[in-house]
Design an enzyme around this catalytic site. Sequence first.
Site, short mmCIF file in Angstrom:
data_model
loop_
_atom_site.label_atom_id
_atom_site.label_comp_id
_atom_site.label_asym_id
_atom_site.label_seq_id
_atom_site.Cartn_x
_atom_site.Cartn_y
_atom_site.Cartn_z
N ILE A 109 -9.07 -3.68 8.76
CA ILE A 109 -8.95 -2.29 9.23
C ILE A 109 -8.84 -1.34 8.05
O ILE A 109 -8.40 -1.72 6.97
CB ILE A 109 -7.73 -2.16 10.18
N CYS A 110 -9.28 -0.10 8.28
CA CYS A 110 -9.13 1.00 7.33
C CYS A 110 -10.01 0.77 6.10
O CYS A 110 -11.23 0.67 6.21
CB CYS A 110 -7.66 1.18 6.98
N ALA A 111 -9.43 0.67 4.92
CA ALA A 111 -10.20 0.44 3.70
C ALA A 111 -10.67 -1.01 3.58
O ALA A 111 -11.66 -1.29 2.90
CB ALA A 111 -9.37 0.81 2.48
N TYR A 131 -12.32 3.21 7.41
CA TYR A 131 -11.73 4.53 7.17
C TYR A 131 -12.83 5.51 6.74
O TYR A 131 -13.69 5.17 5.93
CB TYR A 131 -10.67 4.44 6.07
N GLY A 171 -11.45 -2.16 12.18
CA GLY A 171 -10.76 -0.98 12.71
C GLY A 171 -10.90 0.19 11.77
O GLY A 171 -11.13 0.02 10.57
#
Length: 204
Positions: A109-111, A131, A171
């Site tokens: 998720i994210c980075a 992200y 994510g």
Amino acid sequence: MAKAIVFLAEGFEEIEAITPIDYLRRAGVEVTTVAIPVGGKADALVTGSHKIPVKADATLDEWISSCAELPDAVVAPGGMPGAANIGACELALDFIKKMFAQKKLVSAICAAPVVVLAKTGVLAGKNYTCYPGMKQFEDYCGGKEKADQLTAGAKLVPDAPFVVDQNLITGRGPGAAEQFAMALVEYLCGAETAAKIKAGSVQR
């Protein structure tokens, strides 16, 4: 019982790690938190990007030496420098490759989809999210040519809170941590269990 490990590296995004741990355990998944070594040093006490310390169940070396078989899922939280610290750990990257090759669930998720997963080749030919702004694979894969090889055919879905593509779940960021975690629950435990947890935890 399904089993999962969640990587914790110095500077991890706390909500992106703790939310999947919480919801997966509510679903009955056996979750082990695993500390990633940084600079060759492994410490079970890992501090997140917002200065919240979390004690992992084991270091990565300890966990790998003690496990007899692969778990059903691995989760890589984002946050910086947490994601970068996972991406700098060859042992973690090799583990992700092995998981993916054996059709186990790989999630980030994210980075982390860009900073970690892109280096392993698992994004190639897959739909993913991350992200906003984290699109420069060459910054993390050793240059453009190598990045193009490792991520060939990868397609960013920019506005999705999470994306499921076979045994890959990605994510978007901290605000999507709950939806991302619930996607993991549904994948590992089924829609009925996910629905019960959603109702019991009074989710939106």
